[in-house]
Structure formats: C-alpha cells, structure tokens
Enzyme design. Sequence first.
Site, PDB file in Angstrom:
ATOM      1  N   GLU B  44      -3.248   3.758   5.637  1.00  0.00           N
ATOM      2  CA  GLU B  44      -3.996   3.152   4.534  1.00  0.00           C
ATOM      3  C   GLU B  44      -3.538   3.801   3.243  1.00  0.00           C
ATOM      4  O   GLU B  44      -3.546   5.025   3.122  1.00  0.00           O
ATOM      5  CB  GLU B  44      -5.489   3.462   4.677  1.00  0.00           C
ATOM      6  N   GLU B  55     -16.565   5.957  -2.846  1.00  0.00           N
ATOM      7  CA  GLU B  55     -15.882   7.222  -2.544  1.00  0.00           C
ATOM      8  C   GLU B  55     -16.709   8.431  -2.964  1.00  0.00           C
ATOM      9  O   GLU B  55     -17.389   8.418  -3.976  1.00  0.00           O
ATOM     10  CB  GLU B  55     -14.533   7.315  -3.284  1.00  0.00           C
TER      11      GLU B  55
END
Lengths: 394, 257
Positions: B44, B55
């Site tokens: 990824e 995040e």
Amino acid sequence: MSKGRFGEYGGQYIPETLMPAVQEVEEAYNKYSKDPEFIAELDDLLKNYAGRPSLLYEAKKMTEDLGGAKIYLKREDLNHTGAHKINNVLGQVLLAKKMGKTRVIAETGAGQHGVATATAAALMGLECEIFMGKEDTDRQALNVFRMELLGAKVHAVTSGTMTLKDAVNETMREWSKRMDDTLYVLGSVMGPHPFPTIVRDFQKIIGEEIKEQLIEKEGRLPDAVIACVGGGSNAIGTFYEFIPDKEVVLIGCEAAGLGIDTPKHAATIAKGSTGIFHGMKSLFCQDEYGQIAPVYSISAGLDYPGIGPEHAMLAKEGRAQYVSITDEEAVNAFEYLSRTEGIIPAIESSHAVAYAMKLAPTMDKDKIIVITISGRGDKDVAAIARYRGVDIYE
Amino acid sequence: MSNIYKAFENKKAFIPFVTGGDPDLETTKNLLIAMEKAGADLIEIGIPFSDPIAEGPVIQEASQRALAAGCTTDKLFDMVKEARQRVKIPMVFMTYINPVYTYGKERFMKRCVECGIDGIIVPDLPYEEKEELSGVCESYGIDLISLIAPTSHERIRMIAKEAKGFVYCVSSLGVTGVRSEIKTDVAKMVEMVKEVNDIPAAIGFGISTPEQAKKMASVSDGAIVGSAIVKIVAKYGKECIPEVEKYVKEMKAAVEI
C-alpha cells in the site's frame, strides 16, 4: 447517491467506523425533531435560558449616517453566551441527552461554539471536551478559560495549521475512538449528513424571527438580509426562511483576510473549487492536487477553508450572493458600529456590517436591510487593539 | 479484476504500507523494491493528504513530511511507474477522496493504469458514497477496496457482497497507529465477509509485532502494517531501507507460520 444532498453538494464522506454513529444521529434526529415533548423542551430552553426571541433593533444612527436603506440589526449577540451558536447547541445537546449519551465533544474556532457547547453540557449534566487549534487557543485565551470554568476540558490541537479545520479533524478522530457514549456536536452547517440539515434547522429560528418581527414593525419583508459566512450557520439561519421569497436578496460575507488576491484569505466561494472534505462535497480553498489550503482571517470564526454544502448550492443557483470583506474593512466596521450604535459586534459579524456599510448608501431610503449580528465583540477587543498597535492581552 | 488476488494465492499475505514521498520519492521507490524482496505480498502506497482524518499522529506526520519535501500526486505517479519496472507484486494506493476527486477521477485512474497500480483504498469513501469512484474504477480495472470496521456489524454483509480486490478489516476503533492489544472479534468480522463473498480479507490498524501479525493472519488472509513501518522510516530517514527490509522479513515469516 447518498442522503443529505443539496444539489450536487453534501453527502456522507466519512470513514466506515463513523457511519453507524452518523446514522444513529440521523435516526434520533428524525424521531425527536417531530416529538412534541422534545420541541416543547427546546422551546422552553430557547426562551427561558437563551433569551429568545432576540431583538430586531432599528439602527437609526447608522441608517442616518449612511444615508440610504433603513438598517435593522438582528441581535444574536444578546443571546446567552453572546452568539447565535447557543441555538444549535441547545438543540444538539438536548438530542444527545435524549439519545442516552453522557459526553459531548466539539470543535471550536473563535471559541464561541466551544463556550456554547460547554454551557449546554453544564446545564444538562453531560461531560464535555472541546478541540481548538493551538493558534486559536492563543488568539482567544479568554474563551479557553471560560470553557474550563464551565467544566469542559479543552484540547489545544497542534496538528496541521493548528486552526479550525484541524480542530474538526481532531474531533472527528476522537469521535471515531469513542462513540457509544459520545455525540459530536458540530458547530456549523457542515460535515457529513445529517449535520448540515440539523444545524440549519436549529438556526433557522433567526430568519423566522426576523420575518415575524419585521412584518410587525414595517408590515413587509426586507429587501436584503446580510450575514457573515465561515462554515455558514448564522447565514443559513438568517437566509433559510427567505429562500422562497425571491424578492429578498440574500448576502453572505466571507473573510478576505489581507485580500482575495493574496494567499492570506478564507474566501471559499470567491476563490475555492469543488472538493470533498470533512464529510461533505462542497467548495474548498485547495491547491491543484486537492491539498487543503492554509487559510487566514483576523477572525478565528471565519478562518475555515470550506463552506456548508447548502451555501455552495445557493451560490451555484445564484439564489444567494457571496461577497468578501478584508480584515481592514471588518475592523473599521467593528469600530464603526461600536461608536455609532454603542454595539460592539464580534469581528465575524463585523464582516456583515462592513458590507452593509457599502451597500446601504447605494439603496433608496425606502429599502430595508437586516444585518445579523451573530455575536458580541468582547472576545475580540484585545485582538483589535493589537491590530491597531496597542499591545494589550486579555 | 486486477492482480490483487495473486497476493493471497495459497498463502497468508503480509501487506506493508508506506507514505509516498517520505522522506523523499527516491527512498520510497527503493522501499517498494526492498519490501518485495523481503517477502511483501502486496504494497500500500499512501498518497499524502494535508488532512488525513483516519490517521493517527505517525502517518499524519509522515504525510506532512512528504508534502513539505515537495511530493505531489504527479511526482508520485512518475515514481511508481519507475518502480513498476522492478516490482512484480500488486500495489495499491491509499489516499483520501479529495486528492482523487480534485485530480479528476478519470485522469487519476488512467494514470493508475499507466503506473501498474492495482487498486485504491479511500478511507473517507464509505459504502453509501462508493458510487463516487466505483464506476470509473471498474472501467479502468482498478479495484476499489472496501473497509469494514468494528462498528460495522450488520453492514459487513452489505459491504462485503460488493467488495473488490480484498476486504480491509479495520481491527480497532479510532485512527491508525500502533496498539498494544486488539480487542475486537476480528475473526467474526472475517467470517461474516466469507459468508457472502469469496474474497480475501486482511486485517489492519494497530498491528506492529510479529505476534500480533501472526494472530491476525491466523484468522484472516493477511495482516496490514502501516504505522510501525512509517515509524522506522521516520527514525532512519534515507537510511531506512535495510531496517524496513529486516522488519518486513520478520513480519512475513510471522504470518506464514
């Protein structure tokens, strides 16, 4: 296409983790907004706690001085906690309580929404945590202490540009960690559906009162209503009732900061483009790669790189006009209203006053303008003094 | 269908994440090559975004570093295209909807195809909004990866039924970042996926140790690790390649057992 669309704008662009939480809010809102008991409780709070209806004040000296349209001020600054934010917060915190939540979290820019949320949480006995950009906790130190005084915990957000957008990011992150007992009380007509609708519904009382009060005083509708726009909650609250009345011109005033041709502004409609951020498709200040731009305004409450999706739609349809006002024009208006009417407006609201000062003289004396004074300016006095070179702190 | 299924063929997959352009694009390119060599089955690559709301601090900071170092979506595409000459395993982008939308959805997918990207993960594009990209992804053969979360419950079947590539099982509430313990019943989540779709399911969020990776892979088709790798990159900067390689080797060995 998902729910909560305003034309092409709006939607629910949020992480999967939060989807069930947002849907829970939507279901609860659909239920309680039609519940006579909820409506009665909220009405009682608005009347007996917030002090509604707020005054519609005829600004005679200002009208005379500008020599054009007759000017009325919708005095949201007279609400408990000093701004329109309390309208939405009483609704949402009451909703949180009905949902069985024991904790509310919220973002704040200038601190007005944070103070309002902390106030309602204190009143209704809920735990409260507020996320505020570090730059704003410095600019609005007094409001930080005020929130703490009301029993809230204030987190200074140090990520990103350390302003309102980062406070929203951090509140969303916090909500995704803990949603069972927590409601995110969003402060503006932004974010994922259902928030733009919920907040608008709780703020539309501003325009409803303006209409009723003006019909009583003048027997007619205003020719123009003017409000400042950050995320856009006091503006949509002012406009919404008048949207079907095509003869009423709706004007939103964005923050041009140092000027829309400089990089230091927060004029989303003038300079932004369509994007998807903070849960909604709308207009944003961003670069060619979709990186959200660091925006700037002297006003912490307008210092936001996006705008509520319903405003994006009203702008696109041309139903509302959006203009930009610089820091300098807003500060002049702040001082002007203070001297002329003895009313110190919030620096946010001063953007609306500034545009009215340009518009009123161009209109005939039989025309009527209503300016929404979304909040009071006590919180801004030290910042304005510093802008004028007087080195004082709160 | 893309090549993503190959990452899971007759094996448990180890899926590392790196933020593109942190500390610079050259290092990212070398990391992609080194991670394949170390046994990664799928990679990824994060396209840095100014405001990554899903995040935690580690990847937030990596995104800031990458953007400050001048990484753009175009430069990242160019780098991936170069890396593709050497890297044979599937690669997917992880980013937010705004960088894709603003770049132009069609233009973005076209470039993904040119660079040999197999799929895209967009954490702020839930099931209800997936039409924003699903059509354009399909026409370019890019898999739009679906995420399921500990809060998804009955939504899992609905999401998994239409999932492409693999299903990304989010192991924990909150944002990305290393966790000492994963409390969610992820095995149950994977089971629900498999009830409705014969598609690989990999688990991410919070995994950092070989023990955790092994445990997660034992109940699914693979383990995804982001923050722990990004931390190594943050610590060693341009010198991070051998350190990351060593870590990926160790993690791959753990999921294989």
